[in-house]
Design a protein around this motif. Structure first.
Motif, PDB file in Angstrom:
ATOM      1  N   LEU A 162       0.777  -1.170   0.075  1.00 53.05           N
ATOM      2  CA  LEU A 162      -0.219   0.182   0.116  1.00 53.05           C
ATOM      3  C   LEU A 162       0.938   1.289   0.091  1.00 53.05           C
ATOM      4  O   LEU A 162       0.670   2.125  -0.747  1.00 53.05           O
ATOM      5  N   ALA A 163       2.092   1.288   0.661  1.00 55.87           N
ATOM      6  CA  ALA A 163       2.702   2.330   0.705  1.00 55.87           C
ATOM      7  C   ALA A 163       3.491   2.534  -0.680  1.00 55.87           C
ATOM      8  O   ALA A 163       3.497   3.786  -1.050  1.00 55.87           O
ATOM      9  N   ILE A 164       3.730   1.454  -1.335  1.00 54.19           N
ATOM     10  CA  ILE A 164       4.280   1.961  -2.881  1.00 54.19           C
ATOM     11  C   ILE A 164       2.985   2.219  -3.692  1.00 54.19           C
ATOM     12  O   ILE A 164       3.342   3.206  -4.183  1.00 54.19           O
ATOM     13  N   VAL A 165       1.772   1.828  -3.479  1.00 53.84           N
ATOM     14  CA  VAL A 165       0.916   2.577  -4.410  1.00 53.84           C
ATOM     15  C   VAL A 165       0.555   3.737  -3.840  1.00 53.84           C
ATOM     16  O   VAL A 165       0.235   4.951  -4.769  1.00 53.84           O
ATOM     17  N   GLY A 166       0.747   4.195  -2.613  1.00 57.61           N
ATOM     18  CA  GLY A 166       0.457   5.453  -2.124  1.00 57.61           C
ATOM     19  C   GLY A 166       1.629   6.346  -2.668  1.00 57.61           C
ATOM     20  O   GLY A 166       1.274   7.699  -2.834  1.00 57.61           O
ATOM     21  N   LEU A 167       2.657   5.984  -2.732  1.00 53.52           N
ATOM     22  CA  LEU A 167       4.068   6.916  -3.440  1.00 53.52           C
ATOM     23  C   LEU A 167       3.620   7.275  -4.506  1.00 53.52           C
ATOM     24  O   LEU A 167       3.768   8.635  -4.977  1.00 53.52           O
ATOM     25  N   HIS A 168       3.184   6.213  -5.402  1.00 52.51           N
ATOM     26  CA  HIS A 168       2.933   6.712  -6.767  1.00 52.51           C
ATOM     27  C   HIS A 168       1.695   7.490  -6.994  1.00 52.51           C
ATOM     28  O   HIS A 168       1.782   8.263  -7.834  1.00 52.51           O
ATOM     29  N   ALA A 169       0.427   7.570  -6.075  1.00 57.10           N
ATOM     30  CA  ALA A 169      -0.578   8.247  -6.217  1.00 57.10           C
ATOM     31  C   ALA A 169      -0.161   9.656  -5.774  1.00 57.10           C
ATOM     32  O   ALA A 169      -0.530  10.632  -6.388  1.00 57.10           O
ATOM     33  N   TRP A 170       0.833   9.814  -5.002  1.00 50.39           N
ATOM     34  CA  TRP A 170       1.351  11.417  -4.518  1.00 50.39           C
ATOM     35  C   TRP A 170       2.135  11.819  -5.821  1.00 50.39           C
ATOM     36  O   TRP A 170       2.256  12.978  -5.820  1.00 50.39           O
ATOM     37  N   ARG A 171       2.979  11.159  -6.215  1.00 49.39           N
ATOM     38  CA  ARG A 171       4.186  11.566  -7.241  1.00 49.39           C
ATOM     39  C   ARG A 171       3.447  11.878  -8.395  1.00 49.39           C
ATOM     40  O   ARG A 171       3.985  12.642  -9.246  1.00 49.39           O
ATOM     41  N   ARG A 172       2.499  10.890  -8.839  1.00 47.60           N
ATOM     42  CA  ARG A 172       2.091  10.845 -10.356  1.00 47.60           C
ATOM     43  C   ARG A 172       0.741  11.406 -10.443  1.00 47.60           C
ATOM     44  O   ARG A 172      -0.109  11.520 -11.623  1.00 47.60           O
ATOM     45  N   ALA A 173      -0.020  11.299  -9.313  1.00 40.63           N
ATOM     46  CA  ALA A 173      -1.605  11.417  -9.246  1.00 40.63           C
ATOM     47  C   ALA A 173      -2.529  10.799 -10.427  1.00 40.63           C
ATOM     48  O   ALA A 173      -2.914  11.236 -11.410  1.00 40.63           O
TER      49      ALA A 173
END
Length: 219
Positions: A162-173
């Motif tokens: 989930l942390a990986i998914v969240g990081l991409h959500a913050w960086r790439r929207a």
């Protein structure tokens, strides 16, 4: 460019021209198989739990004067895990509506509730140890630590993903099909249902365990 696309697919935000998640992607097959294996593991533990409960030295944790006679902390923890699943569903809904900020908020909330669940489980462990309910004092104690420990370990692994998914959500929207978010939601729902079953098992009285064991032909 190709490397970037593969990286996005791995965390669940790649997609075809239509923007729809493939029905039978390798990621879905892997996660589905993983859930079956985890379910079988806990099913075997359940059978072992019921079988061991038929020995004379067994004291059910939910009986009077035992630590789970009033499992109010576990009820709170159950609510926290439920909120984590709800938050992930809210994040998926926000994604389909193109609301990136709401999706990020849902991901963050799911992580916070899940970490709070793990902290709550550790609190229960500490209280059991402080009360003298050690592994060698009662076979039911050892099963409780095993069941909650394994469940917590699987949730902790899910938090890393989930942390990986969240990081991409913050960086790439990303607001595409969100396969990673979908699979995380599946996983959380599964762990929540699994926890409900395990909670019911460890919080069952001796009479209930005897009845379940009789239904399974263990008596």
């Amino acid at each position: 460019m190709r490397t970037s696309t593969i990286d996005a697919d791995l965390v669940g935000y790649g997609g075809g021209p239509s923007g729809a998640a493939p029905e039978r992607s390798p990621q879905k097959i892997f996660v589905g198989s993983l859930l079956v294996v985890i379910g079988m593991l806990f099913m075997l533990i359940t059978v072992a739990y019921l079988g061991r409960s038929q020995f004379e030295d067994w004291r059910a944790l939910a009986d009077a004067a035992e630590p789970l006679s009033n499992p109010w902390r576990l009820w709170i923890n159950t609510g926290l895990l439920a909120l984590g699943s709800v938050a992930l569903h809210a994040a998926r809904l926000a994604q389909t509506r193109g609301r990136a900020d709401a999706m990020r908020l849902g991901l963050a909330a799911a992580a916070v509730f899940s970490v709070a669940f793990l902290a709550g489980q550790l609190t229960v462990w500490n209280e059991l140890v402080a009360g003298g309910h050690l592994v060698d004092r009662n076979p039911a104690n050892s099963f409780f630590y095993l069941i909650t420990g394994l469940h917590g370990a699987h949730l902790a692994i899910g938090l890393l993903v989930l942390a990986i998914v969240g990081l991409h959500a913050w960086r790439r929207a990303p607001l595409g099909h969100g396969l990673g978010l979908q699979l995380c939601t599946w996983y959380w729902d599964f762990l929540f249902v699994l926890w409900l079953a395990m909670f019911a098992l460890v919080a069952s009285s001796g009479e209930s365990l005897d009845a379940f064991a009789a239904l399974c032909g263990m008596r």
